[in-house]
Motif scaffolding. Structure first.
Motif, PDB file in Angstrom:
ATOM      1  N   UNK A   1      -3.192   2.135  10.589  1.00 38.33           N
ATOM      2  CA  UNK A   1      -2.210   3.177  10.287  1.00 38.33           C
ATOM      3  C   UNK A   1      -2.152   3.462   8.789  1.00 38.33           C
ATOM      4  N   UNK A   2      -2.424   2.445   7.972  1.00 39.12           N
ATOM      5  CA  UNK A   2      -2.372   2.628   6.524  1.00 39.12           C
ATOM      6  C   UNK A   2      -3.551   3.441   6.018  1.00 39.12           C
ATOM      7  N   UNK A   3      -4.573   3.613   6.865  1.00 41.87           N
ATOM      8  CA  UNK A   3      -5.738   4.386   6.455  1.00 41.87           C
ATOM      9  C   UNK A   3      -5.648   5.842   6.874  1.00 41.87           C
ATOM     10  N   UNK A   4      -4.510   6.221   7.460  1.00 42.77           N
ATOM     11  CA  UNK A   4      -4.307   7.618   7.837  1.00 42.77           C
ATOM     12  C   UNK A   4      -4.250   8.465   6.570  1.00 42.77           C
TER      13      UNK A   4
ATOM     14  N   UNK B   1      -3.544  11.102   3.559  1.00 40.60           N
ATOM     15  CA  UNK B   1      -2.290  11.373   2.871  1.00 40.60           C
ATOM     16  C   UNK B   1      -1.558  12.585   3.433  1.00 40.60           C
ATOM     17  N   UNK B   2      -0.299  12.385   3.785  1.00 35.16           N
ATOM     18  CA  UNK B   2       0.554  13.456   4.303  1.00 35.16           C
ATOM     19  C   UNK B   2       1.778  13.624   3.415  1.00 35.16           C
ATOM     20  N   UNK B   3       2.322  12.488   2.959  1.00 35.29           N
ATOM     21  CA  UNK B   3       3.552  12.508   2.176  1.00 35.29           C
ATOM     22  C   UNK B   3       3.289  12.061   0.739  1.00 35.29           C
ATOM     23  N   UNK B   4       3.981  12.698  -0.199  1.00 36.79           N
ATOM     24  CA  UNK B   4       3.934  12.274  -1.587  1.00 36.79           C
ATOM     25  C   UNK B   4       4.827  11.040  -1.759  1.00 36.79           C
ATOM     26  N   UNK B   5       4.570  10.222  -2.793  1.00 34.03           N
ATOM     27  CA  UNK B   5       5.401   9.025  -2.994  1.00 34.03           C
ATOM     28  C   UNK B   5       6.893   9.316  -3.046  1.00 34.03           C
TER      29      UNK B   5
ATOM     30  N   UNK C   1       0.823  -1.213   0.000  1.00 33.16           N
ATOM     31  CA  UNK C   1       0.000   0.000   0.000  1.00 33.16           C
ATOM     32  C   UNK C   1       0.854   1.259   0.000  1.00 33.16           C
ATOM     33  N   UNK C   2       2.133   1.122  -0.364  1.00 30.53           N
ATOM     34  CA  UNK C   2       3.001   2.287  -0.448  1.00 30.53           C
ATOM     35  C   UNK C   2       3.747   2.615   0.823  1.00 30.53           C
ATOM     36  N   UNK C   3       3.800   1.676   1.768  1.00 30.86           N
ATOM     37  CA  UNK C   3       4.486   1.886   3.040  1.00 30.86           C
ATOM     38  C   UNK C   3       5.780   1.086   3.081  1.00 30.86           C
TER      39      UNK C   3
ATOM     40  N   UNK D   1      10.063   1.263  12.498  1.00 33.33           N
ATOM     41  CA  UNK D   1       9.812   2.587  11.933  1.00 33.33           C
ATOM     42  C   UNK D   1       8.991   2.394  10.670  1.00 33.33           C
ATOM     43  N   UNK D   2       7.791   2.969  10.656  1.00 32.81           N
ATOM     44  CA  UNK D   2       6.874   2.833   9.526  1.00 32.81           C
ATOM     45  C   UNK D   2       6.812   4.158   8.781  1.00 32.81           C
ATOM     46  N   UNK D   3       7.038   4.091   7.463  1.00 32.06           N
ATOM     47  CA  UNK D   3       7.081   5.287   6.624  1.00 32.06           C
ATOM     48  C   UNK D   3       6.131   5.091   5.459  1.00 32.06           C
ATOM     49  N   UNK D   4       5.225   6.039   5.263  1.00 33.32           N
ATOM     50  CA  UNK D   4       4.282   5.887   4.172  1.00 33.32           C
ATOM     51  C   UNK D   4       3.483   7.143   3.913  1.00 33.32           C
ATOM     52  N   UNK D   5       2.458   7.043   3.093  1.00 33.48           N
ATOM     53  CA  UNK D   5       1.672   8.226   2.718  1.00 33.48           C
ATOM     54  C   UNK D   5       1.081   8.967   3.908  1.00 33.48           C
ATOM     55  N   UNK D   6       0.778   8.239   4.995  1.00 34.04           N
ATOM     56  CA  UNK D   6       0.187   8.864   6.172  1.00 34.04           C
ATOM     57  C   UNK D   6       1.186   9.436   7.156  1.00 34.04           C
TER      58      UNK D   6
END
Length: 268
Positions: free
Chosen positions: A240-243, A245-249, A132-134, A151-156
């Motif tokens: 957490x994956x449903x947070x 969008x905060x960050x661009x890919x 899912x882009x994380x 450490x989880x990094x993703x769109x949220x």
């Protein structure tokens, strides 16, 4: 005859078909997922397409390899010993148990093994968000012997996730104290906020602390919403994956490239 041969390989879970010359040198590759033939040299275009013809399906684009992004360049230049991405969930505990497994017979289970179970459970749940882009990194070392479990990094955004074993036990969260079963309360939330602050400093991007409880009885008591810390059970981590969008890919990839470099963490 062109002398070219096609060699199938798998990279990061994706199939690629490499086209090699008689000397073994790669002259092109075909990525089935993207439907693109990447030519290292334009002069072999016809020979490459002839060699790949039995394997091509649907519409295909042909051209030079894409220019690597700054994040990809950073990854390619990273020494394997400094790359944290291959770390397994609970990597630090696995290494410690291999070096010192402890007595073969003991009255009580080694608490390190419960901690390892918690980190593996949480780590596997976070790894499932990859599609899912994380990106999830495990056992991120901090100066002084501390570490961030995950450490989880993703769109949220970015999350520092601490795994806590609580199998069939009651949990009381009274900021900053956390009590599991009959164990003595400890100021765990204060520690998690400090680790997230250190990660924020290292990555120059806000990192949010998360406490992930593994297997509590369901009797979880939170006296008041902890300041800045999410408290979740391991079965709830997918939220957490449903947070939003905060960050661009591109930002996600750049932060992941920075975070996986061991040298990034030596400054905090």
């Amino acid at each position: 005859m062109s002398g070219l041969r096609v060699v199938p390989t798998w990279r990061h879970g994706r199939e690629r078909l490499y086209v090699c010359g008689p000397d073994g040198e790669n002259v092109a590759w075909y990525d089935r997922e993207t439907g693109r033939v990447n030519l290292i040299g334009e002069d072999r275009r016809e020979d490459v397409l002839k060699a790949l013809k039995p394997f091509l399906a649907g519409s295909v684009t042909v051209g030079p390899p894409p220019v690597p992004t700054p994040a990809e360049l950073a990854r390619l230049s990273l020494h394997p010993d400094d790359d944290l991405a291959p770390n397994r969930p609970g990597e630090a505990l696995l290494v410690a148990l291999e070096r010192d497994p402890g007595p073969a017979h003991r009255l009580r289970p080694d608490p390190r093994r419960h901690a390892l179970t918690a980190e593996q459970t949480v780590g596997e749940a976070l790894d499932r968000l990859e599609g899912a882009g994380w990106h999830a990194l495990h056992s991120v070392p901090l100066p002084g012997g501390d570490r961030i479990h995950h450490l989880l990094i993703g769109p949220g955004g970015l999350f520092a996730v601490h795994a806590l074993y609580a199998r069939k036990q009651r949990v009381l969260v009274a900021d900053p104290m956390v009590t599991v079963g009959r164990r003595e309360a400890e100021p765990l939330l204060r520690r998690l906020r400090a680790e997230a602050d250190r990660a924020t400093h290292a990555l120059t991007a806000e990192v949010h602390p998360v406490l992930a409880l593994v297997g509590p009885t369901g009797n979880l008591t939170v006296t008041a919403q902890p300041r800045g810390v999410r408290v979740l059970q391991d079965t709830e981590l997918a939220a957490l994956a449903r947070v939003g969008g905060v960050l661009k890919p591109a930002d996600v990839e750049a932060l992941h490239a920075m975070a996986r470099d061991r040298g990034t963490w030596g400054r905090v």
